[in-house]
Design an enzyme around this catalytic site. Structure first.
Site, PDB file in Angstrom:
ATOM      1  N   ASP A 502      54.048  54.955  48.026  1.00 55.94           N
ATOM      2  CA  ASP A 502      54.334  55.368  49.509  1.00 55.94           C
ATOM      3  C   ASP A 502      56.058  55.602  49.681  1.00 55.94           C
ATOM      4  O   ASP A 502      56.214  56.232  50.484  1.00 55.94           O
ATOM      5  CB  ASP A 502      54.204  54.158  50.213  1.00 55.94           C
ATOM      6  CG  ASP A 502      52.852  54.306  50.956  1.00 55.94           C
ATOM      7  OD1 ASP A 502      52.157  55.486  51.000  1.00 55.94           O
ATOM      8  OD2 ASP A 502      52.121  52.970  51.219  1.00 55.94           O
ATOM      9  N   GLY A 716      44.307  47.397  47.532  1.00 56.04           N
ATOM     10  CA  GLY A 716      43.394  48.147  46.534  1.00 56.04           C
ATOM     11  C   GLY A 716      43.535  47.340  45.345  1.00 56.04           C
ATOM     12  O   GLY A 716      42.617  47.783  44.221  1.00 56.04           O
TER      13      GLY A 716
HETATM   14  C1  NOJ Z   1      50.243  50.321  50.226  1.00 59.82           C
HETATM   15  C2  NOJ Z   1      49.597  51.386  50.523  1.00 59.82           C
HETATM   16  O1  NOJ Z   1      48.565  50.996  51.453  1.00 59.82           O
HETATM   17  C3  NOJ Z   1      48.968  52.273  49.621  1.00 59.82           C
HETATM   18  O2  NOJ Z   1      48.436  53.487  50.191  1.00 59.82           O
HETATM   19  C4  NOJ Z   1      49.969  52.638  48.673  1.00 59.82           C
HETATM   20  O3  NOJ Z   1      49.439  53.260  47.570  1.00 59.82           O
HETATM   21  C5  NOJ Z   1      50.746  51.643  48.046  1.00 59.82           C
HETATM   22  N1  NOJ Z   1      51.233  50.853  49.145  1.00 59.82           N
HETATM   23  C6  NOJ Z   1      51.937  51.934  47.071  1.00 59.82           C
HETATM   24  O4  NOJ Z   1      52.810  52.505  47.769  1.00 59.82           O
END
Ligand code: NOJ
Length: 813
Positions: A502, A716
């Site tokens: 992000d 995740g």
């Molecule tokens: C949390 C976000 O929800 C996810 O979409 C992203 O891939 C990770 N941060 C890493 O930036």
């Protein structure tokens, strides 16, 4: 330092030292109603949406921490002394009381021993009813007769988070409470059918038995720690049209020495009538419906977990895979990310990339929900081929007009806000969907899914419920074509608003991670296309082109470069002062299948050399110290936190999987063990957070709180840990027509077993390692008959539904 232990038999994490340094949370509910609570009963309940249908309030980031909650107060009517069954909010001196919290699968038990009274409050939500059950048990261990008053208490919300937090003109004067027939009813008068109820097995017989007004129950200049009603020993029967409301119910209990009592409270969705029905159901016949529904909840989880059970020499892997990691991954799929104590529900919807990945992780245990998530994502795809970064699935359902414009009607944003342009698109979002769809078909054998038709988001009209429809297969082609089109000067995919990271905002610059992901998606797509008998030559060519471009442009002689800024500066390469090595480009180089084995090994060696810490792998090294807007927000995050060189959990399993692909079982296990929360159970003075959950990140060595874990549960990381450990390390992978067994384990493991249910048949798999190797399936027997083994592992054909099969696999040199 420890605060609890894993109770493997009961599948509970038991907190027996209750003054944990931070909140340790758990989720109750598996369908529409959900509660998020910590180890002291602080937390909140919602129905379907934590943003728009909040049932109880929570004051995030507050002091005292984690208030309010769903509390049971017990008062000794002879002495006037009172306490709560959860340690907080009364907070009795722990030298005089024993408190335990048992976090189970979709339930929580708060247990207390104080003043000769043992008490337990169990919170859970039955599978089929939108009602939170509080099952309260008391026992008099004091050796004398006791007179107690028991108060159950919740603070109601105005449903919408925004309305709960700003301009109360509407809500304060248009919400009312009343008490009748032993049931408190909250009426959100400004909302069609906006009702909640709170009731108990014993209807109060007088005004002392209930309060509906929060400020009357708590009293002026007081808090939940010392409510005036509890101190006094009686409520006052308050209710009103307008104001802030609560559910407070008192039951009086007299217990002989050794005697037990059972009380049930019900907090639910709907009006007084609905409450009456629930009370009739759950409070009759000695609470048999409570017991049965609690048992059904246990079976619900057992059935899921039974789909895959392992027994390996690693206690941490066994505990995490057999219970906690699947549980965490499922909760992410069911309640998708935005309800926790950190993300407190003010921003909801589906994150395209997160949901695409989440939906890939629980397909064996929750195929229906995985499928419905995939369909929601397909409807959130644009004709251009990019996904809507954050969207509400309801936007792509036919809209029915509400009969009046209440302030709490969930707004449908204008089309320009529902469907964003390419400037707001993330380069990776929709690429994740392809492997997720293909894995779903491999798991279920639902080949027809590829030809189902869904409308694209930018063509959908919510009034008619219609839009331009194409098959799932065509949606996948559009995603692949988008990434092939959106490339930069080196031929690598553009980074756009962001890729998986992000905080890496490369815009027109290029992202290695996206090109590798593009290749991975192509590998999945082409395999499906070939299986379906379609012509995939153009996409095979696309994949070949990516392989050539990536090796030419991204291999920097030592590892894989992370990308290029829009002015052409390389990032994640040996010449960089900061951000020299990144996890994403190196792990994905290997996982994508796009690079040579030799380069892959070197890349993963660099990961070990520069990114390894005893708490897991850092995301990059060295951390950025100066803002650099061409690179992105990562340069404006403090060193060692989040994406700026923290131990970011989600990509750690990519490294386990990459090492398994390379055949290095020791390395995979070393990385697994470092991140494993189970292994940090006795390091809570450092970790702080829950040892039964993966957290989004752990502060890296550049930070003063190195080793502290942040942002538990909704990440995740769980799904990927589960996927990497079971499919790559243990190597059990469904394919279109075979179940593949191709493990990569530490050479020191003599054997391990896995029980896997696949397409309705049970496979009891034993993997033997007589010569102490890591990889290389040489022999496999299915029910005594030998089956094909090739360089991809043992290929076990689909067995008939209901059959139980014995599989023995030998790995050898
Ligand atoms: C949390 C976000 O929800 C996810 O979409 C992203 O891939 C990770 N941060 C890493 O930036």
């Amino acid at each position: 330092m420890k605060y609890g232990y894993f109770d493997h038999d009961n599948r509970e994490y038991v907190i027996d030292r209750i003054d944990v340094p931070v909140s340790w949370t758990n989720y109750i509910g598996v369908k529409d109603m959900c509660g998020v609570f910590n180890h002291t009963a602080g937390g909140y309940l919602f129905y379907k949406s934590p943003e728009f249908h909040r049932i109880t309030r929570f004051r995030p980031n507050g002091v005292p921490m984690d208030r309010p909650g769903h509390y049971v107060y017990v008062r000794d009517d002879e002495t006037g002394e009172y306490w709560t069954l959860s340690w907080q909010p009364v907070g009795i001196d722990l030298k005089k009381a024993k408190y335990v919290c048992r976090h189970g699968l979709s339930y929580i038990k708060y247990q207390c021993e104080y003043s000769g009274i043992w008490g337990e409050q169990t919170l859970f939500i039955p599978l089929d009813d939108p009602v939170e059950v509080w099952n309260v048990a008391l026992r008099n261990d004091s050796g004398r007769r006791r007179k107690l008053s028991v108060f159950a208490y919740v603070e109601f919300s105005f449903h919408h988070i925004q309305i709960d937090n700003q301009n109360f003109q509407m809500s304060l004067y248009a919400s009312g409470s009343s008490y009748k027939d032993g049931i408190i009813e909250l009426d959100l008068f400004y909302e069609e059918n906006g009702f909640q109820f709170f009731t108990a097995n014993n209807a109060a017989d007088d005004a002392g038995g209930f309060d509906c007004l929060r400020d009357t129950f708590i009293g002026p200049y007081r808090t939940e720690t010392n409510p005036i009603a509890v101190e006094r020993g009686a409520c006052t029967g308050s209710f009103e049209l307008g104001g802030n409301h609560c559910g407070a119910l008192r039951q009086c209990v007299e217990l002989e020495s050794g005697e037990e009592a059972r009380l049930v409270f019900l907090l639910g969705e709907g009006n007084r009538q609905a409450g009456k029905k629930m009370r009739e159901k759950y409070c009759a016949n000695g609470f048999s419906a409570v017991d049965l529904s609690f048992k059904a909840l246990g079976n619900f989880w057992k059935e899921k977990l039974d789909k895959l059970q392992i027994s390996t020499p690693s206690a941490g892997m066994n505990a995490m895979i057999n219970t906690w990691t699947l549980y965490q991954a499922e909760i992410n799929v069911i309640f998708s990310r935005f309800a926790s104590f950190i993300e407190v529900g003010g921003r909801t919807g589906l994150g395209y990339r997160d949901t695409s990945q989440d939906a890939m992780m629980v397909q064996h245990s929750n195929p229906e929900k995985s499928r419905s998530r995939l369909v929601e994502l397909l409807k959130g795809l644009t004709t251009e081929g990019y996904g809507l970064h954050l969207f509400s699935p309801e936007w792509f359902e036919k809209r029915t007009e509400p009969s009046f414009k209440s302030p709490t009607v969930v707004p449908l944003p204008p089309k320009s806000q529902r469907v964003h342009g390419i400037n707001d698109a993330c380069a990776d979002d929709a690429l994740w969907l392809i492997p997720s769809i293909v894995e779903y078909i491999r798991e279920t054998g639902d080949f027809g899914f590829a030809d189902e038709k869904y409308a694209y988001a930018d063509t959908f009209d919510p009034d008619t419920g219609e839009g331009e429809k194409e098959t799932v297969y065509d949606h996948m082609k559009r995603i692949l074509d988008f990434s092939a089109r959106e490339t930069g000067p080196h031929g690598i995919c553009k980074g756009l608003r962001a890729d998986w990271n992000d905080c890496l905002n490369l815009g027109g610059g290029e992202s290695a991670m996206v090109s590798f992901l593009h290749h991975w998606a192509l590998v999945h797509f082409c395999a499906l296309g070939r299986r379906l008998g379609r012509d995939v030559a153009a996409y095979e060519k696309m994949a070949a082109n990516i392989r050539e471009t990536c090796e030419r442009e991204l291999w920097n002689g030592s590892w894989y470069t992370r990308g290029f800024t829009s002015s052409g500066r390389a990032i994640g390469s040996p010449d960089c002062k900061e951000g020299r090595v990144f996890m994403e480009s190196n792990t994905w180089a290997v996982l994508s299948g796009a690079v040579s084995h030799e380069h892959g090994r070197a890349a993963m060696d660099a990961v070990d050399q520069f990114l390894y810490t005893p708490y897991g792998l850092k995301l990059c090294d060295p951390a950025y110290s100066e803002p650099d807007d061409e690179v992105g927000f990562v340069t404006r995050v403090y060193k060692g936190l989040k994406e700026n060189a923290a131990i970011f959990s989600h990509p750690n399993p990519w490294a386990w999987a990459a090492e398994a692909v390379l055949g290095r079982g020791e390395q995979a296990m070393k990385f697994f063990d470092a991140l494993c929360p189970y292994n940090q159970n006795d390091k809570i003075e450092t970790r702080k957070a829950e040892p039964y959950m993966y957290c989004q990140f752990i502060a890296g060595p550049d930070h003063s709180a190195f080793g502290r874990a942040h942002h538990p549960f909704m990440t995740g990381s769980a799904g990927w840990s589960y996927f990497a450990a079971t499919r790559f390390m243990l190597g059990i992978r469904p394919d279109f027509d075979n179940l593949i067994v191709d493990p990569c384990i530490p050479a020191s493991w003599p054997s391990f077993t896995v029980r896997r249910v696949w397409r309705g048949a049970i496979y009891n798999i034993t993997v033997e390692n007589p010569q102490g190797v890591s990889k290389g399936v040489k022999e496999c027997r299915l029910n005594g008959q030998s089956v094909i083994c090739n360089d991809k592992g043992a290929q076990i054909p689909v067995q008939s539904v209901g059959s139980e099969n014995l599989v023995t696999v030998v790995i050898n040199t």
